[in-house]
Write a protein that holds these residues in place. Structure first.
Motif, PDB file in Angstrom:
ATOM      1  N   ILE A  58       0.805  -1.223   0.000  1.00 41.77           N
ATOM      2  CA  ILE A  58       0.000   0.000   0.000  1.00 41.77           C
ATOM      3  C   ILE A  58       0.838   1.273   0.000  1.00 41.77           C
ATOM      4  N   ASP A  61       1.656   3.222  -3.248  1.00 46.01           N
ATOM      5  CA  ASP A  61       0.473   3.828  -3.871  1.00 46.01           C
ATOM      6  C   ASP A  61       0.055   5.105  -3.153  1.00 46.01           C
ATOM      7  N   LEU A  62       0.276   5.153  -1.855  1.00 43.87           N
ATOM      8  CA  LEU A  62      -0.090   6.339  -1.084  1.00 43.87           C
ATOM      9  C   LEU A  62       0.941   7.459  -1.211  1.00 43.87           C
ATOM     10  N   HIS A  65       3.705   9.387  -6.846  1.00 46.44           N
ATOM     11  CA  HIS A  65       2.917   9.793  -8.005  1.00 46.44           C
ATOM     12  C   HIS A  65       3.895  10.073  -9.133  1.00 46.44           C
ATOM     13  N   ASN A  75      -2.318  15.333  -2.395  1.00 45.33           N
ATOM     14  CA  ASN A  75      -2.250  13.889  -2.593  1.00 45.33           C
ATOM     15  C   ASN A  75      -3.463  13.258  -1.913  1.00 45.33           C
ATOM     16  N   SER A  76      -4.536  13.079  -2.689  1.00 46.67           N
ATOM     17  CA  SER A  76      -5.793  12.572  -2.122  1.00 46.67           C
ATOM     18  C   SER A  76      -5.648  11.149  -1.585  1.00 46.67           C
ATOM     19  N   ARG A  77      -4.804  10.335  -2.177  1.00 50.43           N
ATOM     20  CA  ARG A  77      -4.617   8.970  -1.684  1.00 50.43           C
ATOM     21  C   ARG A  77      -3.944   8.966  -0.312  1.00 50.43           C
ATOM     22  N   ALA A  80      -6.551  10.231   2.246  1.00 48.68           N
ATOM     23  CA  ALA A  80      -7.541   9.176   2.498  1.00 48.68           C
ATOM     24  C   ALA A  80      -6.919   8.038   3.307  1.00 48.68           C
ATOM     25  N   GLY A  81      -5.667   7.729   3.057  1.00 46.65           N
ATOM     26  CA  GLY A  81      -4.972   6.695   3.822  1.00 46.65           C
ATOM     27  C   GLY A  81      -4.811   7.085   5.274  1.00 46.65           C
ATOM     28  N   MET A 102     -12.570   4.936   1.619  1.00 47.01           N
ATOM     29  CA  MET A 102     -13.002   5.098   0.224  1.00 47.01           C
ATOM     30  C   MET A 102     -13.835   6.353   0.043  1.00 47.01           C
ATOM     31  N   LEU A 105     -11.437   9.187  -0.096  1.00 46.68           N
ATOM     32  CA  LEU A 105     -10.742   9.220  -1.381  1.00 46.68           C
ATOM     33  C   LEU A 105     -11.650   9.746  -2.484  1.00 46.68           C
ATOM     34  N   GLU A 109     -11.151  13.214  -4.528  1.00 51.67           N
ATOM     35  CA  GLU A 109     -10.990  13.152  -5.979  1.00 51.67           C
ATOM     36  C   GLU A 109     -12.018  14.048  -6.670  1.00 51.67           C
TER      37      GLU A 109
END
Length: 112
Positions: A58, A61-62, A65, A75-77, A80-81, A102, A105, A109
């Motif tokens: 994970i 991905d967080l 980019h 960085n929305s991920r 959200a993380g 989710m 996120l 987004e």
């Protein structure tokens, strides 16, 4: 050689070999259970394997980019993380962690 240039039979053989290797690795731990006495420090370390594997899957991905470290409020991920980690710590519920993470996120987004 890439997967597109392989014949279906060759690709099937690769999948079978990978599946057999995975099966044998997992079977080896089951087969030696009770026959081999693992040191206490090793058994303790094994408890952390699932969390370490999940983090390794994970975290890129967080945090990344376009192959660059992306530590920003944009960085929305990542945001959200962080929200998901907080929910997990407070509720100890996998379901709520997934739903709220989710939702965070998707909401971020939509704002971008």
């Amino acid at each position: 050689m890439n997967a597109a240039s392989m014949s279906p039979l060759t690709l099937f053989a690769v999948f079978l070999a990978a599946g057999a290797a995975t099966f044998l690795i997992r079977l080896s731990f089951i087969a030696v259970e009770g026959r081999v006495r693992l040191p206490a420090w090793f058994r303790t370390a094994l408890q952390f394997v699932p969390a370490a594997m999940l983090s390794a899957l994970i975290a890129p991905d967080l945090l990344m980019h376009d192959s660059q470290l992306f530590l920003s409020l944009q960085n929305s991920r990542l945001i959200a993380g962080i929200v998901a980690v907080i929910v997990a710590a407070l509720t100890r519920s996998v379901g709520w962690t997934i739903v709220v993470g989710m939702a965070a996120l998707i909401g971020m987004e939509m704002l971008n």
